[in-house]
Design a protein around this motif. Sequence first.
Motif, PDB file in Angstrom:
ATOM      1  N   LYS A 179      14.868  54.038 -29.159  1.00 31.39           N
ATOM      2  CA  LYS A 179      13.587  54.488 -28.600  1.00 31.39           C
ATOM      3  C   LYS A 179      13.065  55.716 -29.333  1.00 31.39           C
TER       4      LYS A 179
ATOM      5  N   PHE B  36      12.507  48.609 -22.369  1.00 35.01           N
ATOM      6  CA  PHE B  36      11.729  48.852 -21.160  1.00 35.01           C
ATOM      7  C   PHE B  36      12.612  49.058 -19.949  1.00 35.01           C
ATOM      8  N   SER B  37      13.868  49.463 -20.149  1.00 32.98           N
ATOM      9  CA  SER B  37      14.729  49.719 -19.008  1.00 32.98           C
ATOM     10  C   SER B  37      15.535  50.966 -19.291  1.00 32.98           C
ATOM     11  N   GLU B  38      16.020  51.571 -18.225  1.00 39.10           N
ATOM     12  CA  GLU B  38      16.863  52.747 -18.360  1.00 39.10           C
ATOM     13  C   GLU B  38      18.236  52.322 -18.846  1.00 39.10           C
ATOM     14  N   SER B  39      18.778  53.060 -19.807  1.00 37.79           N
ATOM     15  CA  SER B  39      20.016  52.619 -20.419  1.00 37.79           C
ATOM     16  C   SER B  39      20.933  53.804 -20.632  1.00 37.79           C
ATOM     17  N   ASP B  40      22.219  53.586 -20.446  1.00 39.86           N
ATOM     18  CA  ASP B  40      23.214  54.597 -20.767  1.00 39.86           C
ATOM     19  C   ASP B  40      23.674  54.511 -22.213  1.00 39.86           C
ATOM     20  N   ASN B  41      23.238  53.497 -22.930  1.00 32.64           N
ATOM     21  CA  ASN B  41      23.717  53.289 -24.287  1.00 32.64           C
ATOM     22  C   ASN B  41      23.037  54.281 -25.224  1.00 32.64           C
ATOM     23  N   SER B  42      23.841  54.980 -26.038  1.00 31.62           N
ATOM     24  CA  SER B  42      23.252  55.940 -26.966  1.00 31.62           C
ATOM     25  C   SER B  42      22.432  55.257 -28.043  1.00 31.62           C
TER      26      SER B  42
ATOM     27  N   ASN C 270      18.915  54.555 -26.710  1.00 34.55           N
ATOM     28  CA  ASN C 270      18.095  55.766 -26.673  1.00 34.55           C
ATOM     29  C   ASN C 270      17.697  56.207 -28.076  1.00 34.55           C
TER      30      ASN C 270
END
Lengths: 137, 135
Positions: free
Chosen positions: A80, A68-74, A77
């Motif tokens: 998700k 539920f948060s924006e992430s730079d981790n591939s 993503n």
Amino acid sequence: MADLPGYLHACLNTGKLASLAILVSGGIVLQILACALYNNWWPMLSVLTYVLLPMPLLFFAGSDDSIFSESDNSWVNFTKFLTGASTVGGIAIPSILKHAGVIGWGAFAMELSSYFVFGMAVICYLWMSGDDDYSIL
Amino acid sequence: MDLLELWAIFGPGVAGAVFGAGWWIWLDAVVCSLVTVPFLHYLPGIFASFAALMFNCVRKEDIDYSPYDEGEWRLKLWLFIAYVVSFVSLAGSAGLLIQDSLDKSAPSVWTGVAGVLQCVFVLISGLVYWTSHPE
């Protein structure tokens, strides 16, 4: 809610847990009714998507609230992405069975109802996990 | 939070859902088809998925838009090949739709329509994933 007494807050939390249990039981009952009422156990394929749905979160994401948060981790993503792809299966499998004529309208409606009740239970569980347990005291 | 942050949070999930919807539509066409679908009809969906994977392998910060230096031409060549593969798969699925509608012994028109829908959904999921992740 600082103005409520502690025992009333604990009672409300118990009510939340009871409603979550009612939702999960309702989903299971609808799923089994969709199979047993018509003596046609093909809709049990939808249980595979229920099993597959939490697996990307278990394997790839950590224990934080990264979904539920924006992430730079591939990896987050990708988690998700896989969760979204698994979610569609719960709607697609009853639709394909209905289109192929294997199940009727009644079983199809109960399958979709079971799916949305389970989805509501998952969302309630994730929302309840956001509360900290120390605010009861 | 604004719409861009919501898009960054839920965009990969939406991309996965659209990708799954595309492949499930194709599975519905294969299951409900009265004749056996030959393997040639599977190829546009496979190549569209491959193209979506190709242009999501690129890190966006590596793309160089400088008009002076010679940029990363290998990266742009890779993106160009990904675009060519996606376009050819979409054109191939449209061609198979036309063939299915004209030939009587071919699979039904729903198989062709599902092939086009599969390519469109898979490529849209690639675009959604590309626009939503911030890396």
